[in-house]
Design an enzyme around this catalytic site. Structure first.
Site, PDB file in Angstrom:
ATOM      1  N   ARG A 105       0.829  -1.125  -0.155  1.00 25.71           N
ATOM      2  CA  ARG A 105      -0.074   0.111  -0.036  1.00 25.71           C
ATOM      3  C   ARG A 105       0.798   1.306   0.160  1.00 25.71           C
ATOM      4  O   ARG A 105       1.686   1.453   0.672  1.00 25.71           O
ATOM      5  CB  ARG A 105      -0.855  -0.007   1.401  1.00 25.71           C
ATOM      6  CG  ARG A 105      -1.977   1.085   1.124  1.00 25.71           C
ATOM      7  CD  ARG A 105      -3.104   0.643   1.963  1.00 25.71           C
ATOM      8  NE  ARG A 105      -2.834   0.741   3.374  1.00 25.71           N
ATOM      9  CZ  ARG A 105      -3.738   1.459   4.326  1.00 25.71           C
ATOM     10  NH1 ARG A 105      -5.076   1.722   4.034  1.00 25.71           N
ATOM     11  NH2 ARG A 105      -3.154   1.657   5.770  1.00 25.71           N
ATOM     12  N   THR A 109      -0.741   7.631  -1.366  1.00 22.86           N
ATOM     13  CA  THR A 109      -2.100   7.615  -2.058  1.00 22.86           C
ATOM     14  C   THR A 109      -3.193   6.666  -1.487  1.00 22.86           C
ATOM     15  O   THR A 109      -4.359   6.567  -1.777  1.00 22.86           O
ATOM     16  CB  THR A 109      -1.899   7.022  -3.549  1.00 22.86           C
ATOM     17  OG1 THR A 109      -1.148   5.793  -3.682  1.00 22.86           O
ATOM     18  CG2 THR A 109      -0.785   7.992  -4.428  1.00 22.86           C
ATOM     19  N   ASP A 201      -3.403 -10.056  12.928  1.00 22.63           N
ATOM     20  CA  ASP A 201      -2.469 -10.103  11.462  1.00 22.63           C
ATOM     21  C   ASP A 201      -2.111 -11.404  11.261  1.00 22.63           C
ATOM     22  O   ASP A 201      -1.511 -12.087  11.726  1.00 22.63           O
ATOM     23  CB  ASP A 201      -1.109  -9.143  11.601  1.00 22.63           C
ATOM     24  CG  ASP A 201      -0.701  -9.119  10.217  1.00 22.63           C
ATOM     25  OD1 ASP A 201      -0.498  -7.885   9.804  1.00 22.63           O
ATOM     26  OD2 ASP A 201      -0.085 -10.072   9.741  1.00 22.63           O
ATOM     27  N   ASP A 204       1.674 -12.342  10.547  1.00 20.16           N
ATOM     28  CA  ASP A 204       2.213 -12.467  11.857  1.00 20.16           C
ATOM     29  C   ASP A 204       1.994 -13.559  12.468  1.00 20.16           C
ATOM     30  O   ASP A 204       2.813 -14.354  13.027  1.00 20.16           O
ATOM     31  CB  ASP A 204       1.972 -11.232  12.736  1.00 20.16           C
ATOM     32  CG  ASP A 204       2.737 -10.019  12.018  1.00 20.16           C
ATOM     33  OD1 ASP A 204       3.797 -10.061  11.149  1.00 20.16           O
ATOM     34  OD2 ASP A 204       2.340  -8.860  12.330  1.00 20.16           O
TER      35      ASP A 204
HETATM   36  N1  URA Z   1      -5.109  -8.193   7.369  1.00 18.11           N
HETATM   37  C1  URA Z   1      -4.836  -8.999   8.404  1.00 18.11           C
HETATM   38  O1  URA Z   1      -3.840  -9.809   8.522  1.00 18.11           O
HETATM   39  N2  URA Z   1      -5.699  -8.543   9.602  1.00 18.11           N
HETATM   40  C2  URA Z   1      -6.597  -8.271   9.561  1.00 18.11           C
HETATM   41  O2  URA Z   1      -7.598  -8.079  10.348  1.00 18.11           O
HETATM   42  C3  URA Z   1      -6.949  -7.389   8.295  1.00 18.11           C
HETATM   43  C4  URA Z   1      -6.074  -7.454   7.351  1.00 18.11           C
END
Ligand code: URA
Length: 210
Positions: A105, A109, A201, A204
Site C-alpha cells: 500500500r 495515495t 494479522d 504475523d
Molecule cells: N489483514 C490481516 O492480517 N488482518 C486483518 O484483520 C486485516 C487485514
C-alpha cells in the site's frame, strides 16, 4: 457458483476457526489449523468444477469414470498471507498451477501498488482461485483481481478465511462476477483496517513475526 458470498458453516471449519482466533494459539498450531481449514474451504470452492468421463479398467471390468474436465485450475496467492491457504490447497489439488501477486500500500495515495506478478499461462481457460486469508478493505483483493482479469482470467473465485462487510461490498462493487467463499463474515473493520473480532494479522500469526 450462484451466490456472491458463501459462508462455510461446517462445524469442523467453525471449530478450527475459533482455535485460530484465540490469541493464545501458538504459531505452529495456527499454521497447522490454517492448513487443515484451507482443505475444507477448498472442498467448498471447487464443488462445482466441470466434470467429464474417461474409460478405465478396474480389476473387475471396464467402466466410464468421472474425472475433472478442462485445463488444470490456477491457484493465485496474494503475498504473503495467501501462502498459508495455498499450501493446504495444493495438498488437495497437487496438479493445480500456481501464481503469486504481490501488492503493497502506497503510504501517500493509500492505493495498492504491484511489486510482483507471476501467473500460469492460458488463465482464460482455467478456473482461477485467488487466496488471501483476510478480506478486509477489499482494496488489494480488488486490485489483484483487476490484474488477473488483465492477464486473461475469466472464471475467478476468491477464497478467504475471514471477510469484513466492507471488503465484501468493495469486491461486489468492483467484481460482481467473482464469488467469495469464506469461513466467517465478521462485524467490521477497526480504524486501522483490522477485521473485528478477527484474528489479528494473519501473516504475523502464521509466520511468527510482529
Ligand atoms: N489483514 C490481516 O492480517 N488482518 C486483518 O484483520 C486485516 C487485514
Amino acid at each position: 457458483m450462484e451466490n456472491h458470498l458463501t459462508v462455510v458453516t461446517h462445524p469442523l471449519v467453525q471449530h478450527k476457526l475459533t482455535l485460530m482466533r484465540d490469541k493464545h494459539t501458538p504459531t505452529a498450531v495456527f499454521r497447522q489449523l490454517l492448513r487443515e481449514i484451507s482443505q475444507l474451504l477448498a472442498y467448498e470452492v471447487t464443488h462445482e468444477l466441470a466434470m467429464t468421463t474417461k474409460v478405465i479398467e478396474t480389476p473387475l471390468q471396464e467402466m466410464e469414470a468421472p474425472v475433472l474436465a478442462g485445463r488444470k485450475l490456477a491457484l493465485v496467492s496474494i503475498l504473503r498471507a495467501g501462502n498459508g491457504l495455498l499450501d493446504g490447497m495444493l495438498e488437495l489439488i497437487p496438479s493445480a498451477r500456481v501464481g503469486f501477486v504481490g501488492l503493497y500500500r502506497d503510504e501517500k495515495t493509500l492505493q495498492p501498488v504491484q511489486y510482483y506478478f507471476k501467473v500460469p499461462d492460458q488463465l482464460g481457460q482455467r478456473l482461477t482461485i485467488v487466496v488471501d486469508p483476510m478480506l478486509a478493505t477489499g482494496n488489494s483483493s480488488a486490485a489483484a483481481v483487476d490484474l488477473l482479469k488483465k492477464a486473461g482470467a475469466r472464471d475467478i473465485r476468491f477464497l478467504c478465511l475471514l471477510a469484513a462487510p466492507e471488503g465484501v461490498a468493495r469486491m461486489k462493487e468492483a467484481h460482481p462476477d467473482v464469488p467469495i467463499v469464506t469461513a466467517a463474515l465478521d462485524t467490521c473493520l477497526n480504524d486501522v483496517g483490522y477485521i473485528l473480532p478477527g484474528l489479528g494479522d494473519a501473516g504475523d500469526r502464521m509466520f511468527g513475526t510482529k
